[in-house]
Design a protein around this motif. Structure first.
Motif, PDB file in Angstrom:
ATOM      1  N   LEU A 173       1.555  -3.240  -6.390  1.00 46.16           N
ATOM      2  CA  LEU A 173       1.663  -2.395  -5.213  1.00 46.16           C
ATOM      3  C   LEU A 173       1.990  -0.994  -5.686  1.00 46.16           C
ATOM      4  O   LEU A 173       2.961  -0.777  -6.420  1.00 46.16           O
ATOM      5  CB  LEU A 173       2.758  -2.926  -4.297  1.00 46.16           C
ATOM      6  CG  LEU A 173       2.402  -4.260  -3.597  1.00 46.16           C
ATOM      7  CD1 LEU A 173       3.651  -5.041  -3.244  1.00 46.16           C
ATOM      8  CD2 LEU A 173       1.546  -4.005  -2.363  1.00 46.16           C
ATOM      9  N   VAL A 174       1.172  -0.043  -5.250  1.00 40.42           N
ATOM     10  CA  VAL A 174       1.319   1.359  -5.683  1.00 40.42           C
ATOM     11  C   VAL A 174       1.255   2.269  -4.472  1.00 40.42           C
ATOM     12  O   VAL A 174       0.659   1.909  -3.447  1.00 40.42           O
ATOM     13  CB  VAL A 174       0.228   1.744  -6.704  1.00 40.42           C
ATOM     14  CG1 VAL A 174       0.295   0.864  -7.952  1.00 40.42           C
ATOM     15  CG2 VAL A 174      -1.173   1.669  -6.066  1.00 40.42           C
ATOM     16  N   PRO A 175       1.862   3.457  -4.535  1.00 38.97           N
ATOM     17  CA  PRO A 175       1.767   4.397  -3.409  1.00 38.97           C
ATOM     18  C   PRO A 175       0.343   4.925  -3.239  1.00 38.97           C
ATOM     19  O   PRO A 175      -0.405   5.082  -4.204  1.00 38.97           O
ATOM     20  CB  PRO A 175       2.721   5.530  -3.815  1.00 38.97           C
ATOM     21  CG  PRO A 175       3.596   4.949  -4.876  1.00 38.97           C
ATOM     22  CD  PRO A 175       2.752   3.952  -5.607  1.00 38.97           C
ATOM     23  N   VAL A 176      -0.029   5.167  -1.990  1.00 40.36           N
ATOM     24  CA  VAL A 176      -1.310   5.784  -1.665  1.00 40.36           C
ATOM     25  C   VAL A 176      -1.070   7.280  -1.468  1.00 40.36           C
ATOM     26  O   VAL A 176      -0.211   7.678  -0.676  1.00 40.36           O
ATOM     27  CB  VAL A 176      -1.923   5.163  -0.400  1.00 40.36           C
ATOM     28  CG1 VAL A 176      -3.212   5.872  -0.009  1.00 40.36           C
ATOM     29  CG2 VAL A 176      -2.167   3.675  -0.595  1.00 40.36           C
ATOM     30  N   THR A 177      -1.820   8.095  -2.180  1.00 42.51           N
ATOM     31  CA  THR A 177      -1.629   9.545  -2.052  1.00 42.51           C
ATOM     32  C   THR A 177      -2.708  10.218  -1.207  1.00 42.51           C
ATOM     33  O   THR A 177      -2.518  11.328  -0.712  1.00 42.51           O
ATOM     34  CB  THR A 177      -1.620  10.193  -3.441  1.00 42.51           C
ATOM     35  OG1 THR A 177      -2.846   9.866  -4.132  1.00 42.51           O
ATOM     36  CG2 THR A 177      -0.440   9.687  -4.257  1.00 42.51           C
ATOM     37  N   GLY A 178      -3.854   9.540  -1.007  1.00 41.58           N
ATOM     38  CA  GLY A 178      -4.921  10.103  -0.204  1.00 41.58           C
ATOM     39  C   GLY A 178      -4.842   9.655   1.248  1.00 41.58           C
ATOM     40  O   GLY A 178      -4.003   8.837   1.627  1.00 41.58           O
TER      41      GLY A 178
END
Length: 924
Positions: A834-839
């Motif tokens: 699980l990773v942050p979404v930046t777009g």
């Protein structure tokens, strides 16, 4: 709590009440439509009614005859006064349809009130004898007894015995002799005091018991050698034998007398029946007062000795044996004299084995009705069309709560009545556990029921178990679900089945699985509480017991649930109005003095009227407002706010108490503990002893715990103005031991240290979620599943609206809970991150080709999620999320492997299956 002294005939029922049959986590045999040996359903069948009392019933050749004091009959469902057909004190009915046959005879007299009080059929079923108070039948002279041809419903000519007063009892021997009992003292002009007999031709026989008071019942023994008689009498042939005797069928001389207090002087015998299969005869009594005889006797036909005695109070009027079960018409309301339930609402139809007086699970009911009133008066069993029917006559006006006068009937099949819907309570007492508790359902002809527990809207039960209950003891059942993930919400529903009929599903309730246990609750349980009401229910009538003893309670008159602030953080409180709201234990208890015990509760009030906070009494709570005639082991508040602990010493008027010097009606929470043991009584408030008394004994009796109110006699010192408590209560517990001072102090101190001091937990569901697929790169997938796989890439996106941290707190932990879908490929042996979404992205428009950019920071890694339809959780980097509090936040589910992971999305129908973000905030 200790419950010694449960011997006697109610041992089986009390073992049920104490939990022997109320197992948690044990699968028992499935329930049957009727719990053996019960032979009839409790479903009343449509039956014609009379407009007065039915005193007697008899049957022959599929026809049921009713005699009584009435003038007409009407169909089932017809109100009183309407659609009535003339039938004067006598009617005949088809046993299978409940409708009248063509047999119509009118029993009248020239003065006074005519009545038919006794019916009996000859052994060959050809003749029906009707006795009572009348001097004409269809205009033909007759004085107290007639013979009726069952084949054509005509009077048999030449049979004209003359009784000097009412005939109340009849039976016919194999040789045709007709035995009678009643109010008469002459028969055909010859002296026959209260009992006499005639031949089939109507001539007086030599049978002359010569008793001194009226006869009410009699029965010829199967061998024809003796006649069993019952009534009001005290002597038979000048010899003492009160209310019951065995007499020679030839002369009436005593074969067996019953003297002393075998039948108390205040009692009379109302019915006697025989049963060759059990080689027994059975007796029903009616008395006055608790020391009298109101119940049933089982006697042997060989020795005429007693086999067992049922001393329940409630005026037994009628008996009938069917396939090894003794059915009774009475108004039973108190079985405390035989170790059973104490005084409560009346029940009018009961069943028990011919071998054991323990009550069986057959409890259709009538009301008391008109007349005395006592409810049912007569029973008979008839067969027709391959089915058996139990007919009931009396003075009732309702059956199973529905208007129906004087007659009803029950069949041996089919059973169409479903059990009541289970009432459910959920809790999460420990990490990794959800405790599903429910009040036993009630079925009027089935004591053993099967329960099925369904989770999260599923169609397959996660638990199936059976358990028993009776109207006076509806125990708590519990299923502990350990297949849960901390922080995730789960919902449950339950059904009850008798093997043929199934209740509706209980309402759905949800609970969030806890990450840790409450130290306070765990200490209460570790110190041995065997009743522990936490009052965390959001509503309903069921108060779950958190102890393994499963002593659930019943909320009466809808107190205010989920009251705040509570005494112990993480648990709600209960608010009571001080007028009629209370909680009572749903299971019968027994205390034998001087068994030690402890009472513990938290309370909060500003009342100036005092009130009974916790106490023990001999009457079950009910919608009828029943209060206890006996009560002790009380914790009550005086009008000036002082706390008092009191007991009653035996049945004496002595009521020793311990009273605090300080007052506690200051609208603050206070912790109260009352103990009694070998060293006497002691009262603690807020962890400190405030007084003691050397009294070690109290009153021994069967009863129920109540919180919030019950009766208090004037003998209690400083009796409060109100016996009901106005205020809040929390964390009430009863122990089978006297808590030590150290234990009391520890409980008080732990109330300030709940799981995670001051922690706040927030559970979030995605505001948007979707997945993309590189094989269909321009397609938006907004459905009920999310997916992740590295090759032929699947990626998923989830957006949550993160709250700001509560004042003075910061984010301590975060986890994502999810459930793999039912797709056969849902489980994965790979790791997924699980990773942050930046777009930017939206649920409805995101595709693989328009997928948003991602950060390289790993918030958490999923591994081992290999099973389908299974709950999992992954811990997330709390500091990384902490900086985004108060904003909308997106994260992506990704993988570099070849094994896909499929989980349910926010679109799935079952809310508990949706991916949830669980945030825990604590002090900075």
């Amino acid at each position: 709590m200790s419950r010694p002294g449960r011997g006697g005939v109610f041992a089986a029922v009390l073992s049920l009440a104490a939990g022997v049959l109320t197992v948690s986590g044990v699968t028992a045999p499935p329930a049957a439509a009727l719990t053996p040996p019960v032979g009839f359903t409790a479903d009343s069948l449509a039956t014609y009614q009379t407009n007065g009392i039915v005193w007697s019933l008899a049957e022959a050749n599929g026809v049921v005859y009713a005699g009584g004091t009435f003038t007409g009959v009407r169909p089932a469902g017809s109100p009183a006064g309407g659609n009535t057909t003339s039938a004067v004190n006598f009617a005949a009915f088809d046993a299978a349809t409940g409708a009248p046959t063509g047999c119509s005879l009118s029993f009248t007299r020239s003065s006074g009130t005519s009545t038919v009080r006794a019916l009996a059929v000859s052994p060959d079923k050809s003749t029906l004898y009707a006795g009572g108070y009348f001097n004409a039948v269809n205009g033909t002279g007759a004085n107290g007894l007639v013979a009726i041809n069952t084949g054509n419903c005509t009077l048999r000519p030449g049979f004209a015995p003359n009784f000097g007063a009412t005939v109340r009892a009849l039976d016919v021997a194999a040789d045709g002799t007709v035995y009678a009992g009643g109010d008469f003292q002459s028969l055909n002009g010859r002296t026959r005091r209260f009992f006499g007999a005639v031949t089939a031709a109507g001539a007086v026989t030599g049978w002359n018991p010569d008793v001194d008071d009226p006869g009410r019942t009699l029965k010829v023994t199967p061998d024809g050698q003796n006649v069993l008689i019952g009534g009001d009498f005290f002597t038979v042939g000048g010899t003492n034998s009160h209310a019951l005797a065995v007499t020679s069928a030839a002369s009436g001389a005593l074969t067996r007398a019953y003297t002393g207090n075998f039948i108390p002087s205040s009692a009379v015998i109302k019915d006697i029946i025989t049963d060759t299969a059990s080689n027994g005869w059975y007796v029903g009594g009616e008395g006055a007062g608790g020391a009298s005889f109101d119940g049933r006797l089982a006697m042997g036909l060989d020795t005429f000795d007693q086999r067992w005695r049922d001393t329940c109070q409630g005026a037994t009027q009628a008996l009938r044996v069917y396939r090894g079960v003794l059915y009774a018409g009475s108004h039973v309301h108190d079985c405390s004299t035989m170790g059973g339930f104490p005084n409560q609402v009346r029940k009018h139809l009961t069943a028990q084995s011919v071998d054991d007086p323990a009550m069986l699970g057959w409890l259709p009911d009538t009301n008391d009705g008109i007349g005395e009133p006592v409810g049912p008066r007569a029973l008979t069993v008839s067969s027709r069309g391959g089915r058996d029917f139990l007919w009931v006559g009396g003075e009732f006006t309702t059956v199973n709560g529905v208007a129906q006068q004087a007659l009803t009937r029950f069949a041996n099949a089919p059973d169409t009545g479903a059990p009541s819907v289970p009432v459910v309570s959920l809790s999460a007492p420990r990490a990794g556990e959800v405790r599903v508790s429910w009040r036993a359902s009630l079925d009027l002809d089935d004591s053993l029921l099967t329960y099925r527990v369904y989770r999260d809207g599923g169609s397959t039960p996660v638990r199936t178990m059976t358990g028993s209950s009776l109207f006076f003891s509806r125990p708590q059942f519990t299923f502990t679900d350990t297949d849960v993930v901390a922080g995730r919400s789960y919902s449950y529903r339950i059904t009850a089945s008798d093997g043929t009929n199934t209740s509706a599903l209980s309402p759905s309730f949800s609970v969030t699985a806890a990450a840790s246990s409450s130290p306070y609750a765990q200490r209460v349980l570790a110190d041995g509480a065997d009743l522990y009401w936490r009052y965390d229910e959001a509503g309903g009538a069921f108060a779950a017991d958190a102890s393994d003893n499963e002593d659930g309670g019943v909320y009466m008159n809808a107190p205010s649930y989920r009251s705040t602030p509570s005494a112990v953080a993480g648990s709600a409180a209960l608010a009571l109005n001080g007028t009629d709201e209370y909680v009572y234990s749903d299971r019968l208890h027994h205390y034998t003095s001087p068994t030690p015990y402890s009472i513990e509760t938290w309370f909060r009030t500003d009342t100036g009227r005092g009130g009974r906070i916790v106490g023990y009494g001999n009457n079950i709570g009910s919608a009828q407002g029943h209060t206890s005639g006996i009560s002790d082991k009380l914790l009550y508040l005086t009008d000036n706010g002082r706390l008092t602990f009191g007991v009653q010493v035996g049945s004496t008027s002595s009521r020793p108490t311990v009273t605090s010097a300080a007052s506690y009606n200051d609208n603050a929470w206070h912790h109260a503990v009352a103990t009694q043991g070998p060293s006497g009584m002691r009262l603690y408030v807020d962890g400190v002893s405030v007084g003691s008394n050397p009294t070690a004994g109290n009153r021994s009796y069967n009863g129920y715990w109540r919180v919030g109110g019950d009766a208090m006699t004037n003998g209690w010192p400083n009796r409060p103005t109100s016996t009901y408590f106005a205020g809040q209560v929390d964390e009430t517990a009863i122990y089978p031991s006297a808590l030590t001072a150290a234990q009391v102090a520890a409980h008080h101190d732990l109330a300030d240290t709940p799981s995670g001091p001051g922690d706040t937990t927030v559970t979030l569901t995605p505001t948007e979620d979707a997945y993309v697929n590189s094989v269909a790169a321009n397609t938006a997938y907004d459905d009920n599943q999310l997916a992740s796989r590295g090759t032929t890439a699947y990626l998923s996106y989830l957006r949550y609206d993160l709250p700001a941290a509560p004042a003075g707190q910061e984010l301590k932990s975060a986890r994502l809970t999810f459930r793999t879908s039912s797709d056969p490929t849902a489980g994965s042996a790979d790791s997924h991150t699980l990773v942050p979404v930046t777009g930017a992205w939206t649920e409805s428009a995101v595709t693989y080709n328009s997928r948003p950019s991602l950060a390289v920071t790993v918030l958490g890694t999923i591994s081992g999620a290999t099973a389908v339809s299974t709950d999992y959780a992954v811990e997330l980097d709390a500091p990384a999320l902490g900086g985004a509090l108060g904003s909308s936040y997106s994260l992506a589910l990704t993988s570099g492997g070849t094994d896909s992971l499929r989980i349910w999305s926010s679109e799935v129908a079952t809310a508990a299956h949706r991916p949830q973000l669980v945030l825990t905030f604590g002090a900075e």
